[in-house]
Design an enzyme around this catalytic site. Structure first.
Site, PDB file in Angstrom:
ATOM      1  N   HIS A  15      33.633 -22.742  20.297  1.00 12.78           N
ATOM      2  CA  HIS A  15      34.279 -24.036  20.486  1.00 12.78           C
ATOM      3  C   HIS A  15      33.680 -25.017  19.478  1.00 12.78           C
ATOM      4  O   HIS A  15      32.853 -24.629  18.639  1.00 12.78           O
ATOM      5  CB  HIS A  15      34.126 -24.505  21.923  1.00 12.78           C
ATOM      6  CG  HIS A  15      32.733 -24.385  22.443  1.00 12.78           C
ATOM      7  ND1 HIS A  15      31.729 -25.207  21.996  1.00 12.78           N
ATOM      8  CD2 HIS A  15      32.166 -23.512  23.309  1.00 12.78           C
ATOM      9  CE1 HIS A  15      30.607 -24.852  22.599  1.00 12.78           C
ATOM     10  NE2 HIS A  15      30.838 -23.834  23.393  1.00 12.78           N
ATOM     11  N   ALA A  16      34.046 -26.261  19.587  1.00  8.80           N
ATOM     12  CA  ALA A  16      33.672 -27.241  18.555  1.00  8.80           C
ATOM     13  C   ALA A  16      32.160 -27.335  18.326  1.00  8.80           C
ATOM     14  O   ALA A  16      31.705 -27.343  17.189  1.00  8.80           O
ATOM     15  CB  ALA A  16      34.247 -28.610  18.911  1.00  8.80           C
TER      16      ALA A  16
END
Lengths: 88, 567
Positions: A15-16
């Site tokens: 994810h980010a």
């Protein structure tokens, strides 16, 4: 060139925040860091390269590291993957 | 216009149209591509400085989640793929940099949108955000954000980006209307946290909304009325006056004790989703938190909340409550609550699927983090666990064993934590309701989640409009089930709470009193209203009514009968 197989061990895939960590790690070396997946090359030194890789939990990635500091870069990346990118 | 109301309440104000379009910038051919690219590089520096500034201005508790978004955006500014595309467009095709930025962002947006990954689809908002910011700097035009709104407004936008909501002016933003946005999108989470009425999914909103035009919105029904007629304005004013009057009348019920005319004592708790709710809870006289929906901690950020962050939030709430109970529901993921960062696959029947306790027990690392945070927060106040979706005894026992394990670990590391594990369960599956007597021996309290219990009891999807009739809290079958659950709890000497919507329905409150419910956990604004009803109820009278109600056969009969009994 060093090629190695690394597995995504953190449950939530890339994810980010994880992407940011990978980029900061890969970016600190002179060597190139890439993943080949389904015929495409993804540059792990760019956040969009990491994100569009669309890697999920449990997936194995073939990572290729090439350059003057490839041994050190490979070792550091291996550790980063093993420690689940610092996620609990 | 009509959309989906996601945060209830009515508002009337002028429309504030946020119709920025990153893709408006026209293609121009420049004479000197080298200078043009330098112009882009300068804008990029300003952009990075602005992002750093936003991160610095964020309150600490919010930072951990939201800061990540901006940190990620900073990396986008250094992304060689993104930058390379802009450079090529400027240097090879001699386009202006605004256009180059737009095309590069659009290319990634298309790429994300075509991926079969909900999390990546959400990342498009960052591309939109960063390209807008860059282009605002390049053209010198002001970027519209919600922090600069000076008069009462209802914001209309396609969706809101993290930059736009970062400094939202809550006193002036009276409502939010969105063309896009699901119930768990970034903008909706913000609206919910700040209790700003919000409607999403309004088709062609941006084509129809006019900046500065007066609009009335109803976040409960999803109705939007631009240019209201004098008649409609009067209707709104009646609503607003009634809401204001009710607020004043209820003032006295903020501070007094919760007891019936004949002296039966109850407590009115409230359901919260974040730390910011606690101030309002205390102001309204909440006697505790009956349900802390921790999934919003997981939804708010792009990533999962760490044990430290959770500990910080839980302990800070526990301290503010000064000994009043804080019931923390463990992660209730799945069902209608899709948490992108968990990466749970789409399911045919999410309500019957891999959710809540089922997911948590399968992911001990994740679950233990939350358990540890709750136990540690217990050192600062009166905390308890509440387990969602319990269907088998085994689930309770496994969780308790896990909590004991975590407790031992904390003790061995010398980390302060509570010595008592107070563990309650939600009663919301028919299995738990049916076997409530057995379950009551395993837990420290029951909390009846009426929303899910109703849908599971009648096998009627509460998201499906066509079966809403079945999902009525007036169903006599439901009332009998709740009475059974409560009796089983009492026989085993444990408290029984209600934390679902049914807990605050005026004509049902006396029924809960009669059944013997200990605590009603309601929405924050409803605390004084529910307390008022309890104080006007005589338990012995309510018991007589309950006896008759339990003899009725249909929801319509119950609703009609209660309407007559309790105005």
């Amino acid at each position: 060139m060093i090629a190695m197989e690394l597995k995504i061990l953190n449950e939530f895939g890339i994810h980010a925040r994880v992407a940011s960590r990978i980029v900061r790690c890969a970016g600190s070396f002179a060597s190139s860091v890439c993943v080949k997946k389904e015929g495409e090359v993804f540059d792990l030194k760019t956040v969009l390269g990491v994100i569009t890789l669309n890697a999920k939990y449990g997936e194995s990635l073939t990572i290729e590291v090439e350059g003057p500091d490839e041994a050190e870069a490979a070792k550091t990346l291996e550790e980063l993957f093993a420690m689940k990118f610092g996620e609990n | 216009m009509i959309g989906i109301g996601v945060v209830p309440g009515m508002a009337k104000a002028k429309t504030y149209l946020l119709d920025e379009d990153a893709f408006l910038d026209e293609k121009k051919i420049v004479d000197d591509p080298e200078t043009e690219y330098q112009r882009f590089l300068a804008a990029k520096e300003v952009c990075a400085a602005q992002l750093e500034e936003i991160m610095k201005a964020m309150p600490e508790t919010m930072a951990a989640d939201s800061r990540e978004i901006f940190d990620y955006q900073l990396l986008l500014l250094e992304d060689t793929g993104f930058l390379g595309m802009i450079r090529t467009a400027v240097e090879n095709d001699h386009t202006n940099c605004e256009y180059a930025v737009t095309i590069a962002a659009q290319k990634y947006i298309t790429l994300f949108e075509n991926m079969d990954n909900d999390y990546l689809k959400q990342r498009t908002i960052d591309m939109v955000d960063i390209s807008r910011r860059l282009n605002a700097i390049l053209t010198g035009r002001e970027q519209k954000t919600l922090s600069g709104i000076m008069e009462d407004s209802i914001v209309a936008a396609e969706d809101l980006t993290p930059s736009q909501t970062a400094g939202i002016n809550r006193d002036r933003v009276k409502g939010i209307l969105l063309e896009r946005g699901g119930s768990s999108s970034h903008s909706v989470i913000i609206a919910r946290a700040m209790d700003i009425p919000c409607i999403v999914g309004i088709t062609r909103l941006l084509d129809q909304a006019v900046h500065g035009e007066t609009v009335i919105m109803n976040g409960t029904t999803g109705e939007v009325t631009p240019n209201p007629t004098p008649e409609q304005i009067r209707e709104y004013e009646v609503y607003a006056a009634k809401a204001e009057l009710e607020k004043q009348q209820l003032d006295q019920y903020r501070k007094c004790k919760t007891e019936t005319l004949d002296g039966a004592k109850l407590q009115v708790y409230a359901n919260i989703t974040s730390e910011t709710d606690v101030t309002a809870l205390l102001e309204n006289g909440g006697e505790g938190v009956g349900l802390f929906r921790t999934e919003f901690l997981y939804m708010a950020g792009e990533t999962l909340p760490s044990e430290e962050l959770q500990y910080k939030v839980y302990s800070s709430i526990a301290k503010k409550l000064e000994g009043k109970p804080l019931i923390i529901r463990t992660l209730d993921a799945g069902g209608d609550k899709n948490i992108a960062s968990l990466g749970i696959e789409k399911e045919e029947n999410p309500f019957l699927g891999y959710r809540a306790i089922r997911y948590c027990l399968d992911h001990p690392e994740l679950f233990k983090m939350q358990i540890a945070a709750v136990l540690r927060a217990g050192a600062w106040g009166n905390t308890a666990f509440m387990l969602p979706m319990i269907a088998t005894i085994d689930e309770v026992r496994r969780t308790r064993a896990m909590a004991e394990e975590v407790q031992a670990e904390l003790a061995s590391k010398g980390i302060p934590h509570t010595a008592t594990i107070r563990m309650g369960m939600m009663v919301e599956t028919p299995a738990a309701a049916f076997d409530a007597e057995r379950f009551a021996r395993e837990v420290d309290f029951f909390s009846i989640g009426t929303n899910d219990l109703t849908q599971y009891l009648f096998a009627a999807d509460r998201m499906n409009q066509r079966v809403t009739g079945l999902n009525s809290y007036f169903q006599p079958t439901l009332l009998r089930a709740i009475k059974h659950i409560c009796q089983c709890g009492k026989q085993n000497g444990i408290e029984v709470d209600i934390c679902g919507q049914a807990g605050e329905i005026p004509s049902l409150v006396p029924i809960w009193v009669a059944i013997g419910i200990d605590n009603l956990s309601v929405s924050i604004p409803s605390i004084p209203r529910v307390r008022k009803i309890i104080r006007e109820t005589r338990k012995s009278d309510a018991e007589a009514v309950l006896e008759k109600v339990l003899e009725l056969d249909t929801a319509q009969e119950v609703e009609r009968f209660l309407g007559q009994q309790f105005r």
